[in-house]
Design an enzyme around this catalytic site. Structure first.
Site, mmCIF file in Angstrom:
data_model
loop_
_atom_site.group_PDB
_atom_site.id
_atom_site.type_symbol
_atom_site.label_atom_id
_atom_site.label_comp_id
_atom_site.label_asym_id
_atom_site.label_seq_id
_atom_site.Cartn_x
_atom_site.Cartn_y
_atom_site.Cartn_z
ATOM 1 N N ARG A 204 3.118 0.909 -12.196
ATOM 2 C CA ARG A 204 2.694 0.961 -10.803
ATOM 3 C C ARG A 204 2.222 2.375 -10.512
ATOM 4 O O ARG A 204 2.734 3.347 -11.075
ATOM 5 C CB ARG A 204 3.838 0.585 -9.852
ATOM 6 C CG ARG A 204 4.147 -0.907 -9.795
ATOM 7 C CD ARG A 204 3.032 -1.681 -9.117
ATOM 8 N NE ARG A 204 3.351 -3.087 -8.935
ATOM 9 C CZ ARG A 204 3.051 -4.035 -9.803
ATOM 10 N NH1 ARG A 204 2.446 -3.718 -10.946
ATOM 11 N NH2 ARG A 204 3.351 -5.301 -9.546
ATOM 12 N N HIS B 102 -6.933 -2.063 -12.069
ATOM 13 C CA HIS B 102 -5.731 -2.902 -12.133
ATOM 14 C C HIS B 102 -6.036 -4.234 -12.822
ATOM 15 O O HIS B 102 -5.872 -5.313 -12.239
ATOM 16 C CB HIS B 102 -5.153 -3.133 -10.736
ATOM 17 C CG HIS B 102 -3.684 -3.460 -10.760
ATOM 18 N ND1 HIS B 102 -2.825 -3.125 -9.755
ATOM 19 C CD2 HIS B 102 -2.913 -4.088 -11.696
ATOM 20 C CE1 HIS B 102 -1.606 -3.535 -10.045
ATOM 21 N NE2 HIS B 102 -1.636 -4.128 -11.221
ATOM 22 N N GLU C 166 -4.695 1.326 -3.815
ATOM 23 C CA GLU C 166 -5.649 0.438 -4.482
ATOM 24 C C GLU C 166 -6.421 -0.380 -3.453
ATOM 25 O O GLU C 166 -5.808 -0.911 -2.527
ATOM 26 C CB GLU C 166 -4.915 -0.491 -5.461
ATOM 27 C CG GLU C 166 -4.238 0.275 -6.596
ATOM 28 C CD GLU C 166 -3.552 -0.624 -7.622
ATOM 29 O OE1 GLU C 166 -3.578 -1.868 -7.444
ATOM 30 O OE2 GLU C 166 -3.003 -0.089 -8.590
#
Length: 338
Positions: A242, A290, A271
Protein backbone atom coordinates in the site's frame (compact mmCIF):
# COMPACT_ATOMS: atom_id res chain seq x y z
CA UNK A 1 -37.81 -17.96 -5.77
CA UNK A 2 -38.85 -18.20 -2.14
CA UNK A 3 -40.50 -15.17 -0.57
CA UNK A 4 -37.55 -14.67 1.79
CA UNK A 5 -35.24 -14.57 -1.20
CA UNK A 6 -37.45 -12.00 -2.93
CA UNK A 7 -37.22 -9.76 0.11
CA UNK A 8 -33.43 -9.82 0.18
CA UNK A 9 -31.63 -6.97 -1.57
CA UNK A 10 -28.08 -6.79 -2.85
CA UNK A 11 -26.23 -3.72 -4.10
CA UNK A 12 -23.47 -4.55 -6.59
CA UNK A 13 -20.79 -2.02 -7.49
CA UNK A 14 -18.38 -2.89 -10.31
CA UNK A 15 -18.77 -4.74 -13.56
CA UNK A 16 -19.78 -8.35 -13.01
CA UNK A 17 -20.38 -11.06 -15.59
CA UNK A 18 -23.88 -12.13 -16.57
CA UNK A 19 -23.36 -15.45 -14.78
CA UNK A 20 -22.22 -13.69 -11.62
CA UNK A 21 -25.19 -11.32 -11.64
CA UNK A 22 -27.45 -14.31 -12.26
CA UNK A 23 -26.01 -16.08 -9.19
CA UNK A 24 -26.78 -13.03 -7.07
CA UNK A 25 -30.23 -12.63 -8.60
CA UNK A 26 -31.04 -16.22 -7.68
CA UNK A 27 -30.99 -15.34 -3.97
CA UNK A 28 -31.98 -11.66 -3.93
CA UNK A 29 -33.08 -8.61 -5.85
CA UNK A 30 -29.98 -6.93 -7.22
CA UNK A 31 -29.46 -3.22 -7.81
CA UNK A 32 -26.38 -2.73 -9.95
CA UNK A 33 -24.07 0.29 -10.18
CA UNK A 34 -21.14 0.10 -12.59
CA UNK A 35 -19.55 2.89 -10.57
CA UNK A 36 -20.48 5.32 -7.81
CA UNK A 37 -19.97 8.99 -8.57
CA UNK A 38 -21.48 12.34 -7.69
CA UNK A 39 -24.25 11.91 -10.25
CA UNK A 40 -25.58 8.65 -8.79
CA UNK A 41 -24.38 8.85 -5.18
CA UNK A 42 -27.82 9.67 -3.79
CA UNK A 43 -29.31 6.65 -5.61
CA UNK A 44 -26.51 4.45 -4.29
CA UNK A 45 -27.07 5.57 -0.70
CA UNK A 46 -30.80 5.00 -1.05
CA UNK A 47 -30.20 1.47 -2.35
CA UNK A 48 -27.63 0.79 0.37
CA UNK A 49 -30.12 1.81 3.08
CA UNK A 50 -32.28 -1.18 2.09
CA UNK A 51 -29.53 -3.65 1.19
CA UNK A 52 -28.77 -6.91 2.97
CA UNK A 53 -25.60 -7.48 0.95
CA UNK A 54 -23.03 -5.22 -0.72
CA UNK A 55 -20.45 -6.40 -3.24
CA UNK A 56 -17.86 -4.47 -5.20
CA UNK A 57 -14.33 -3.29 -5.70
CA UNK A 58 -12.93 -0.06 -4.26
CA UNK A 59 -15.95 0.23 -1.98
CA UNK A 60 -15.82 3.44 0.00
CA UNK A 61 -18.09 4.01 2.96
CA UNK A 62 -17.75 5.13 6.53
CA UNK A 63 -19.41 4.46 9.88
CA UNK A 64 -22.05 7.14 9.27
CA UNK A 65 -23.17 5.35 6.12
CA UNK A 66 -23.39 2.09 8.07
CA UNK A 67 -25.89 3.69 10.43
CA UNK A 68 -28.15 4.36 7.46
CA UNK A 69 -27.64 0.84 6.10
CA UNK A 70 -29.74 -0.70 8.85
CA UNK A 71 -30.39 -4.00 7.02
CA UNK A 72 -26.84 -4.64 5.88
CA UNK A 73 -25.56 -8.09 6.84
CA UNK A 74 -22.63 -8.85 4.52
CA UNK A 75 -20.04 -6.79 2.66
CA UNK A 76 -18.05 -8.73 0.05
CA UNK A 77 -15.12 -6.69 -1.23
CA UNK A 78 -13.41 -7.64 -4.49
CA UNK A 79 -9.97 -7.12 -3.00
CA UNK A 80 -7.59 -8.59 -0.48
CA UNK A 81 -7.03 -5.36 1.41
CA UNK A 82 -9.83 -3.89 3.49
CA UNK A 83 -8.15 -0.89 5.11
CA UNK A 84 -10.62 1.29 3.18
CA UNK A 85 -13.54 -0.16 5.17
CA UNK A 86 -14.64 0.59 8.78
CA UNK A 87 -13.96 -2.89 10.19
CA UNK A 88 -14.44 -2.04 13.88
CA UNK A 89 -17.82 -0.45 13.19
CA UNK A 90 -18.81 -3.49 11.12
CA UNK A 91 -17.82 -5.78 13.98
CA UNK A 92 -20.00 -3.80 16.40
CA UNK A 93 -22.91 -3.96 13.99
CA UNK A 94 -22.47 -7.67 13.30
CA UNK A 95 -21.77 -7.13 9.60
CA UNK A 96 -19.71 -9.87 8.00
CA UNK A 97 -16.78 -8.73 5.85
CA UNK A 98 -15.45 -11.04 3.15
CA UNK A 99 -12.40 -10.49 0.95
CA UNK A 100 -10.59 -12.31 -1.86
CA UNK A 101 -7.18 -13.55 -0.68
CA UNK A 102 -4.93 -15.99 -2.51
CA UNK A 103 -6.56 -15.81 -5.96
CA UNK A 104 -4.38 -12.79 -6.76
CA UNK A 105 -1.21 -14.03 -5.07
CA UNK A 106 0.67 -15.21 -8.14
CA UNK A 107 -0.43 -12.31 -10.32
CA UNK A 108 0.66 -9.72 -7.78
CA UNK A 109 3.97 -11.53 -7.36
CA UNK A 110 4.39 -11.33 -11.15
CA UNK A 111 3.86 -7.57 -10.92
CA UNK A 112 6.42 -7.25 -8.14
CA UNK A 113 8.98 -9.13 -10.15
CA UNK A 114 8.27 -7.06 -13.23
CA UNK A 115 9.07 -3.98 -11.16
CA UNK A 116 12.23 -5.63 -9.85
CA UNK A 117 13.37 -6.34 -13.41
CA UNK A 118 12.42 -2.89 -14.63
CA UNK A 119 14.22 -1.04 -11.85
CA UNK A 120 17.38 -3.15 -12.07
CA UNK A 121 17.67 -3.02 -15.86
CA UNK A 122 16.25 0.54 -16.22
CA UNK A 123 13.75 -0.79 -18.76
CA UNK A 124 11.31 2.12 -18.84
CA UNK A 125 14.04 4.77 -18.92
CA UNK A 126 15.90 3.05 -21.77
CA UNK A 127 12.72 2.21 -23.69
CA UNK A 128 11.90 5.92 -23.58
CA UNK A 129 15.41 6.69 -24.83
CA UNK A 130 14.68 4.65 -27.96
CA UNK A 131 11.16 6.04 -28.35
CA UNK A 132 12.40 9.62 -28.12
CA UNK A 133 15.16 9.10 -30.69
CA UNK A 134 17.99 9.29 -28.20
CA UNK A 135 19.67 5.99 -29.15
CA UNK A 136 22.29 7.15 -31.63
CA UNK A 137 25.36 5.11 -30.67
CA UNK A 138 26.42 2.06 -28.68
CA UNK A 139 25.07 1.99 -25.15
CA UNK A 140 27.77 3.00 -22.70
CA UNK A 141 28.25 2.77 -18.96
CA UNK A 142 25.93 5.71 -18.34
CA UNK A 143 23.06 3.47 -19.45
CA UNK A 144 24.12 0.21 -17.82
CA UNK A 145 21.73 -1.45 -15.41
CA UNK A 146 22.35 -4.00 -12.68
CA UNK A 147 22.00 -7.77 -12.58
CA UNK A 148 18.99 -9.36 -10.93
CA UNK A 149 20.37 -12.89 -10.64
CA UNK A 150 22.42 -13.43 -7.53
CA UNK A 151 21.34 -10.23 -5.82
CA UNK A 152 19.99 -10.39 -2.25
CA UNK A 153 16.21 -9.95 -2.19
CA UNK A 154 14.64 -8.67 1.02
CA UNK A 155 10.93 -9.38 1.46
CA UNK A 156 9.20 -7.18 4.02
CA UNK A 157 6.12 -9.21 4.88
CA UNK A 158 6.41 -12.90 3.98
CA UNK A 159 2.73 -13.73 3.63
CA UNK A 160 1.25 -15.39 0.55
CA UNK A 161 2.40 -12.71 -1.87
CA UNK A 162 5.77 -12.21 -0.22
CA UNK A 163 6.42 -15.96 -0.33
CA UNK A 164 5.49 -16.09 -4.03
CA UNK A 165 7.91 -13.24 -4.78
CA UNK A 166 10.61 -15.02 -2.80
CA UNK A 167 10.13 -18.23 -4.81
CA UNK A 168 10.50 -16.35 -8.07
CA UNK A 169 13.70 -14.77 -6.86
CA UNK A 170 15.31 -17.85 -5.31
CA UNK A 171 14.25 -20.52 -7.80
CA UNK A 172 14.29 -18.41 -10.96
CA UNK A 173 17.20 -16.06 -10.36
CA UNK A 174 19.36 -17.67 -7.67
CA UNK A 175 18.74 -14.78 -5.27
CA UNK A 176 19.50 -15.16 -1.56
CA UNK A 177 16.27 -14.38 0.31
CA UNK A 178 15.87 -12.39 3.51
CA UNK A 179 12.46 -11.81 5.04
CA UNK A 180 10.69 -10.11 7.91
CA UNK A 181 7.63 -11.67 9.51
CA UNK A 182 5.90 -11.83 12.88
CA UNK A 183 6.97 -15.48 13.12
CA UNK A 184 9.45 -17.69 11.31
CA UNK A 185 8.52 -19.37 8.02
CA UNK A 186 10.00 -22.88 8.17
CA UNK A 187 8.72 -23.83 4.71
CA UNK A 188 10.43 -20.86 3.06
CA UNK A 189 13.60 -21.50 5.02
CA UNK A 190 13.70 -25.16 4.03
CA UNK A 191 12.56 -24.69 0.44
CA UNK A 192 14.54 -21.57 -0.44
CA UNK A 193 17.18 -21.18 2.23
CA UNK A 194 15.45 -17.96 3.26
CA UNK A 195 16.70 -16.24 6.38
CA UNK A 196 14.59 -14.23 8.79
CA UNK A 197 15.85 -10.78 9.76
CA UNK A 198 14.52 -7.84 11.71
CA UNK A 199 13.69 -4.86 9.52
CA UNK A 200 16.85 -2.90 10.21
CA UNK A 201 19.10 -5.82 9.33
CA UNK A 202 17.13 -6.64 6.18
CA UNK A 203 17.32 -3.05 4.95
CA UNK A 204 21.06 -2.98 5.49
CA UNK A 205 21.76 -6.27 3.70
CA UNK A 206 19.31 -6.41 0.79
CA UNK A 207 20.08 -5.24 -2.74
CA UNK A 208 16.37 -5.09 -3.51
CA UNK A 209 13.76 -4.46 -0.81
CA UNK A 210 10.23 -5.55 -1.73
CA UNK A 211 7.25 -4.49 0.39
CA UNK A 212 4.27 -6.85 0.68
CA UNK A 213 2.87 -6.04 4.13
CA UNK A 214 -0.78 -5.16 4.85
CA UNK A 215 -1.50 -1.53 5.64
CA UNK A 216 -2.44 -0.73 9.24
CA UNK A 217 -1.35 1.54 12.07
CA UNK A 218 1.79 -0.50 12.63
CA UNK A 219 2.90 -0.31 8.99
CA UNK A 220 2.00 3.34 8.33
CA UNK A 221 5.23 4.94 7.04
CA UNK A 222 7.13 1.78 7.96
CA UNK A 223 9.63 2.91 5.34
CA UNK A 224 10.49 6.43 6.44
CA UNK A 225 13.62 8.57 6.17
CA UNK A 226 15.42 6.56 8.85
CA UNK A 227 14.58 3.26 7.16
CA UNK A 228 15.70 4.56 3.77
CA UNK A 229 18.98 5.73 5.30
CA UNK A 230 19.67 2.14 6.40
CA UNK A 231 19.46 0.82 2.84
CA UNK A 232 22.46 0.46 0.57
CA UNK A 233 23.00 3.42 -1.81
CA UNK A 234 22.92 0.85 -4.63
CA UNK A 235 19.62 -0.68 -3.45
CA UNK A 236 16.17 -0.47 -5.03
CA UNK A 237 12.81 -0.33 -3.26
CA UNK A 238 9.76 -2.07 -4.74
CA UNK A 239 6.28 -1.54 -3.30
CA UNK A 240 3.27 -3.70 -4.16
CA UNK A 241 1.71 -3.34 -0.70
CA UNK A 242 0.00 0.00 0.00
CA UNK A 243 1.24 3.48 -0.76
CA UNK A 244 1.10 4.73 2.82
CA UNK A 245 3.51 2.04 3.97
CA UNK A 246 6.12 4.43 2.52
CA UNK A 247 6.72 8.04 3.52
CA UNK A 248 6.61 9.42 -0.03
CA UNK A 249 8.33 12.77 0.61
CA UNK A 250 11.16 10.91 2.32
CA UNK A 251 11.38 8.48 -0.59
CA UNK A 252 11.50 11.30 -3.13
CA UNK A 253 14.34 12.95 -1.21
CA UNK A 254 16.22 9.66 -0.91
CA UNK A 255 15.95 9.09 -4.67
CA UNK A 256 16.95 12.65 -5.52
CA UNK A 257 20.07 12.68 -3.38
CA UNK A 258 21.18 9.12 -4.18
CA UNK A 259 20.52 7.69 -0.73
CA UNK A 260 18.98 4.78 -2.64
CA UNK A 261 19.35 4.06 -6.34
CA UNK A 262 15.85 3.36 -7.63
CA UNK A 263 12.24 2.51 -6.85
CA UNK A 264 9.49 0.49 -8.52
CA UNK A 265 6.06 1.52 -7.29
CA UNK A 266 2.62 0.09 -8.04
CA UNK A 267 0.87 1.82 -5.13
CA UNK A 268 0.83 5.37 -3.84
CA UNK A 269 -0.38 7.43 -0.90
CA UNK A 270 -2.87 9.14 -3.20
CA UNK A 271 -4.36 7.28 -6.15
CA UNK A 272 -4.41 8.12 -8.97
CA UNK A 273 -0.91 9.53 -8.52
CA UNK A 274 -1.11 13.33 -8.87
CA UNK A 275 0.33 14.50 -12.18
CA UNK A 276 2.65 16.91 -10.38
CA UNK A 277 4.21 14.23 -8.17
CA UNK A 278 7.98 13.98 -8.76
CA UNK A 279 7.57 10.20 -8.72
CA UNK A 280 5.82 10.42 -12.08
CA UNK A 281 8.82 11.90 -13.89
CA UNK A 282 11.96 10.72 -12.08
CA UNK A 283 14.23 8.60 -14.29
CA UNK A 284 15.12 6.27 -11.43
CA UNK A 285 11.48 5.47 -10.62
CA UNK A 286 9.20 2.99 -12.40
CA UNK A 287 5.53 3.70 -11.72
CA UNK A 288 2.50 1.58 -12.61
CA UNK A 289 -1.16 2.45 -11.90
CA UNK A 290 -1.92 -0.12 -9.16
CA UNK A 291 -1.97 -3.06 -11.56
CA UNK A 292 -0.95 -5.73 -9.04
CA UNK A 293 -3.94 -7.97 -9.76
CA UNK A 294 -5.02 -6.35 -13.02
CA UNK A 295 -5.21 -9.26 -15.44
CA UNK A 296 -8.36 -10.58 -17.08
CA UNK A 297 -8.00 -13.97 -15.42
CA UNK A 298 -7.30 -12.75 -11.90
CA UNK A 299 -9.94 -10.03 -11.78
CA UNK A 300 -12.52 -12.56 -12.97
CA UNK A 301 -11.42 -15.01 -10.25
CA UNK A 302 -11.58 -12.28 -7.59
CA UNK A 303 -15.09 -11.26 -8.64
CA UNK A 304 -16.22 -14.89 -8.64
CA UNK A 305 -14.87 -15.49 -5.14
CA UNK A 306 -16.59 -12.33 -3.91
CA UNK A 307 -19.88 -13.51 -5.43
CA UNK A 308 -19.47 -16.97 -3.88
CA UNK A 309 -18.74 -15.36 -0.51
CA UNK A 310 -21.85 -13.20 -0.63
CA UNK A 311 -24.14 -15.96 -1.88
CA UNK A 312 -22.84 -18.38 0.75
CA UNK A 313 -23.18 -15.88 3.58
CA UNK A 314 -26.71 -14.77 2.70
CA UNK A 315 -27.95 -18.23 1.75
CA UNK A 316 -26.68 -19.75 5.00
CA UNK A 317 -23.96 -22.10 3.75
CA UNK A 318 -21.25 -19.73 4.93
CA UNK A 319 -18.57 -17.65 3.19
CA UNK A 320 -15.39 -19.12 1.75
CA UNK A 321 -13.08 -16.34 2.92
CA UNK A 322 -14.19 -14.02 5.71
CA UNK A 323 -12.14 -11.36 7.49
CA UNK A 324 -14.12 -11.10 10.73
CA UNK A 325 -16.14 -14.30 10.99
CA UNK A 326 -15.42 -14.85 14.69
CA UNK A 327 -16.37 -11.28 15.66
CA UNK A 328 -19.43 -11.46 13.42
CA UNK A 329 -20.64 -14.70 15.00
CA UNK A 330 -20.15 -13.31 18.51
CA UNK A 331 -22.12 -10.19 17.71
CA UNK A 332 -24.92 -12.13 16.07
CA UNK A 333 -25.08 -14.55 19.01
CA UNK A 334 -25.22 -11.69 21.50
CA UNK A 335 -28.02 -10.04 19.55
CA UNK A 336 -29.98 -13.30 19.75
CA UNK A 337 -29.26 -13.62 23.46
CA UNK A 338 -27.29 -16.83 22.99
Amino acid sequence: MAEAQRQRRIVAVRRLSEDQLAALSAIAEVEYFEDVNEANRADFLSALSQAHGLIGGKLQFDEAMLVEASSLQVVSTISVGYDHLPLEAMNRRGILLCNTPDVLTETTADTAFALIMATQRRLVELANLVREGGWRSHIGREHFGFDVHGKTLGIVGAGRIGAAIARRGALGFGMPILYTAASSKPVLEQELGAQRRDLDALLAEADIVCLSVPYNDATHHLIDADALARMKPSAALVNVARGKVVDEPALIEALRCGRIRAAGLDVFAEEPLPADSPLATMDNVVTTPHIGSATHETREAMAQLAVDNLVGALAGSGPLTAVNEDAWRRTVAEAKGV
